[in-house]
Design a protein around this motif. Structure first.
Motif: not given
Lengths: 290, 290, 290, 290, 290, 290
Positions: B127-136, E130-142, F127-132
């Motif tokens: 699922w992707t957020a591009r499915y969400t339509i909200a234009s105001g 987007r699967y690649t996590i690297a925040s610059g805070n090692l505790l978060a990243d570990f 936003w993509t559902a791969r984050y879930t």
């Protein structure tokens, strides 16, 4: 099969370059409701059309027109990018006008497309085929089309307000007018279909097989009843088959869900009793493996 | 702010597992017109709503209901996956029933989600957020909503035909009925808005600033005139402001485009004369670099 | 601007439905090297073209032809889907032929597009505009085009082997022939450009500004020297400006990197000394916040 | 298997921070033709290689080198981000230099990666594996590689023009030189393969099975004949097997398509006669449901 | 900089081809928690590392190892695809074994990659950065790394159960063992960091600036109090700075939101009074346009 | 099932509009570690939960709270966008304050969402559902949750530093406090699970089936041994089942891979002998085609 005519459908030539506006204009080229979307949507609806010939012809006529719109906007963007500045930010910081351009441009317009239009939206996100709606049910799809022309015209109007270039506005005024037509066109086609098949899509599903006791109930899932005052909460329903009902406090009609444990080869969270046993790894019985 | 009720809005419990059907049912959970889409679409429209309070309340009521639909379908999918077979294809080839399941399942239902529902569609696409339509603009957005409920009910009806499990069909019959209501609801809200502001979106753009001579013309961009026979090609326009006109052979109204060469720092295709000079690399004058 | 001709460029009508093959054929419609990609690629290259007129015309001619290919394949897919079975898997398991179809079909062909073609590839992934290459440098882009026609013809040939339907093979034999032409066409255009501007893209970058000592060196980043035996490791370079050199053991020419700590408002990992102090939260000096 | 050397292949250290340029430089790290793309493309081509050993070795050598390029650019970006300003826009508006930086930075460089490089392009779009071309046919893939090195060198040259930092330019001059080599390398490998297997990909498809009458025809799908004047429109074809032919007015060779109505369980648009009957919902015969 | 060793880290050679299993195995190559993800994640964390040298070295060591895992799995997949059948479904329906393979294969393994591994997951979805996590805070990243190794080992174990090929299981047993190590490795590194800097990320944010009265409260947003019985609802908090509190009926602490109307150039839904005036289009005052 | 409360969980009202900050704040709404991600992640984990009831209840409680956070941030963004300027860049260049806003805004906030929040991140990526993450193994998933709350709190803290608006900071201080709680909550739940089932996920896989000789070895894939000095390289392993071992020079344990040629219907690169024969196309034996 298609033929190409070298002239544009309408003029697309800015009075002067404006690389920042070029970035914004990408929205109606490669955005969700840009011209690429309606072009592909109408072409696929036309090619897949299994209804009477007049629909296929009408849909492909408008799809072919949208291709001309894509061409016009792409041409406009390439010219808005003419003479975009290169150079580094240090130098730019000394000239606010150059800086404003450099800060507001999409860097891919220089690095990737070499001052050409891109099939992307104004945030630089690429067009995706998920924008193309074609279900095989024309009434459903014409509603998608009416929505697309409504969102599209809204965006062109907003872009019209964001420029003062008379030549850009001239092209946009043409697109706005065509969107007026296209909204009218889909409203007309929708009315024609609704008159013969009814207004609920799909009309061919036997209503006896739907849970008819909740087919016309507005359910109020919040405290307060502001939502009671609209047309959707009382009176005859729009399909002419019932009356709107307002449910003040909708109750649950279903079970409290409870799922079975997963089989062992899934290695989900083990049940409590089993977990207790596994504090040292060698205590696991090899036979629980398949 | 929200509260959760443990019971489901309606029953969601299959008569027996069916992992292949679970894959198909994902379409109305995480597909473009699945329940996640309408849930997020209505919530964002509600939170962003700048119009009268009754609209915000109504939109959030239905958005809150759609969350219950997501919950029901997710629960159903998890149970349809109960007892999905593991094991290799060789063994499966000896048992056609197991093989049919293994071949038709989405492997991620075992490997990734461990027999749980995923926020993906029936092709496994997230699922992707591009499915969400909200234009105001509520009229534009309500048309998006009517389209969403039309596409959604169509898909649920198709899924109804693809199973014979009475418990699954029972849940789908509830969803179909709610989609009947929601189509009616958006039609009602659209009628209310059109009556006060007119039917072309946006109604606030000054028509004098659009190219009115093409605002009501159907342009026939193909040989043949089948498209002339529809409601969209003659008679009063749906906005009541003009009459449809049919243009048999629409002519170009624009220029034959011609773009300037790119500046040198873009390194586009060099003009012909310059190219001739560059057959050996050391002949290039360093001064042409900035 | 474009006109549509109702007849297809070539016949696209299968001898009989084959919904499983329809899924596979999607690859050359909406896949990375499908007809949608070359269509959009050529149209954008043409619209953005800043070189001589003959290039723009040639590119748009072939772009317009590719639209006819999209149309043919979409039409073929819709017909291959004719009569795709519905019904549940239990029933299917009793009829291996039906089961084979149900297991191999893309469920979205029924649920979403209602037996119509989709702008997706054979894995159900939607076409994305990132497949469209248009850089403003024609030599670079013609190489992209030659690649696209090579990958495309390869895929059509593979699909030819996967069916025995003579009518489908007839359409594919047409597409294969056109891809033969298009590979030849781009090779011809590339040769023409290389003769006047040289073969390294971009030819307009001053070679004195590149690190010329590594411009013709093959670096062997593995044990063993199998890679020494190819044309790329010795003899004159293809641009005629040097000779290939084989570096057996390429050494590092750069620094061992070491980055500065981040400023405090980034909240990266704190330096060691600071961390020691922070074992209880209230020991942090509020002044370190900005 | 791989080993890591702590030193970089070449120096990657800017003279001073420049967070805005860091955003632009992302294009050649995580963009479509950035170093991640060629790295992954060559590694997958090498691992999948079913041809002679010298090709696998050569491809993996260059793939391994590209990993060093990714490392260099990532290191450069992290240092360009050193000391990027935080703070709000109000304060920035008082200092044009800070403002220019804040407006032009990618906010994710601070919020998400904490002043580190990201695997994204200059528009913030994440790298996707669809950029990785590996077909199993080396001639096709080497053309993909020549294209990638051409687009890549073009983008690095454009980025070279966008900075005046001598240390950044020094690193770019190294990358430009390596791209010169890599274009030469793929041209050499292509020539070698073409000499033994011919230039049309795939060479193993029997030409008798393609529609040979259109294998060498240029089709002019527009008014005007500018496209007649190129190498692609006359003379021997590049594969040496025929002569280019110019078709002034290409005619349709196919049918006018007409699709069957969908079966009832698809709930497409109902045929006209049936629709007439359905103005009230209860008139539908339940037997039409399966 | 990197060097490549021709031998694999561990054996990767199946006992026999199994194209259906090849599709499933793609999950741990190009899936969200496949080897490509951990490889890229560790490399980017290492290159961006601003902490002590031992962390950078450790992270890059494991990143370099993961590259060898990608290589092993790609090699395994290519061999599992050996001899995948071509041919049409009709013929296949006569041989259940062939049919099972054709129905369960990913068609792109033949059409696109020519029996090679792809950088995609088991649903055919391409790997994304987007699967690649690297925040610059090692505790978060570990913590991200520990999660990745947990999800990854879980998936490999599930795939182990789905095959009986002893050679495939042998390779998986190696990967499972390495994931055991890597979970232990990240747990060790996390413990080390938590001991010096505390367990809440980021530890450098001044606690006086957070709303401390809700820093340790569990809020029960549902009827029923099953959630009260866990460790998270009572006792000392894990950071040692407070005690868990259970809020039975959390109340709203915020306003009922109400948004201003949008300015006119946004063309949102017009306020009620204005809408009433606009039933004919020419009544709009041109001055409301900017 | 859910109910909606009109009041927000906490105040979300800025002191004044700030459209540039609105763009940045999108990161914690629709970014990878924004509130939409944790909301969907917890809801799916809860609905799919096959473990004891207290876990399902706890997970859904927190998922329901996250919905309130999404609502708060969306509301805040819409108000930060109040009164965003329209107008062209020329005019803006004369007013640095307006220019700074126009250059730093996301243009889609005006064109697409009409001054409303979008379900996108701060780079405009949807936003993509791969984050879930929801695997069916709670220990794995709680580690995903602890990571999500760590990355999330880190990002909110960074955003806190980027504004001086006290009302925005007030809302962020609430979110930071809740993230403190949620990190503590997941640490508590993890500890509870680890105590009964062990710390390596999944605990149910028989250790005899993993390659135990490499289960506790740190492999040093680089020159230098900085990585030897951490907790991960010596001492008892964290699972209490072994001791860390440091391998200074890890050797290959696998074969040098060599793949078979592809079958002819794949049209891969032909073997050398065959290629030699194919310099003219008509020499190909038609029988090599199937």
């Amino acid at each position: 099969m298609f033929y190409h005519i070298k002239e544009l459908q309408y003029n697309a030539k800015p009075s002067q370059p404006d690389p920042v506006y070029a970035k914004k204009l990408q929205e109606i080229l490669g955005g969700q409701y840009g011209e690429m979307s309606v072009m592909m949507q109408y072409l696929f609806q036309g090619w897949n059309c299994r209804a009477e010939g007049k629909y296929r012809d009408m849909i492909l006529d408008i799809g072919t027109e949208e291709m001309a719109h894509v061409e016009m906007i792409a041409t406009m963007i390439a010219q808005l990018l003419d003479g975009a500045p290169a150079g580094d930010q240090d130098q730019a910081a000394q000239d606010p006008a150059v800086e404003a351009v450099l800060g507001g441009m999409n860097p891919q317009h220089a690095i990737v497309s070499g001052l050409g239009a891109q099939p992307n939206d104004s945030a630089g996100y690429p067009w995706t085929a998920r924008y193309t709606i074609a279900s095989g049910n024309l009434l459903a799809d014409f509603r998608a089309n009416l929505n697309a022309e409504s969102q599209g015209r809204l965006q062109v109007c907003r872009l019209y307000e964001m420029t003062t270039d008379p030549s850009v506005r001239d092209m946009l005024s043409f697109l706005i007018a065509r969107d007026t037509m296209h909204q009218n066109q889909w409203m007309a086609a929708i009315e024609e279909l609704e008159q013969t098949q009814g207004s609920v899509v799909p009309s061919t599903f036997n209503p006896q097989f739907e849970k008819q006791e909740v087919s016309y109930s507005f359910m109020n899932y919040s405290e307060g009843e502001d939502s009671r005052t609209g047309r959707w909460a009382s009176g005859q329903t729009m399909d002419g088959q019932g009356h709107f009902e307002y449910i003040q406090n909708p109750e649950s009609m279903g079970q409290k869900p409870s799922l079975n444990p997963a089989p062992s080869y899934i290695h989900g969270t083990p049940p409590v009793e089993m977990r207790k046993m596994q504090t040292t790894r060698d205590q696991i019985d090899p036979r629980m493996q398949i």
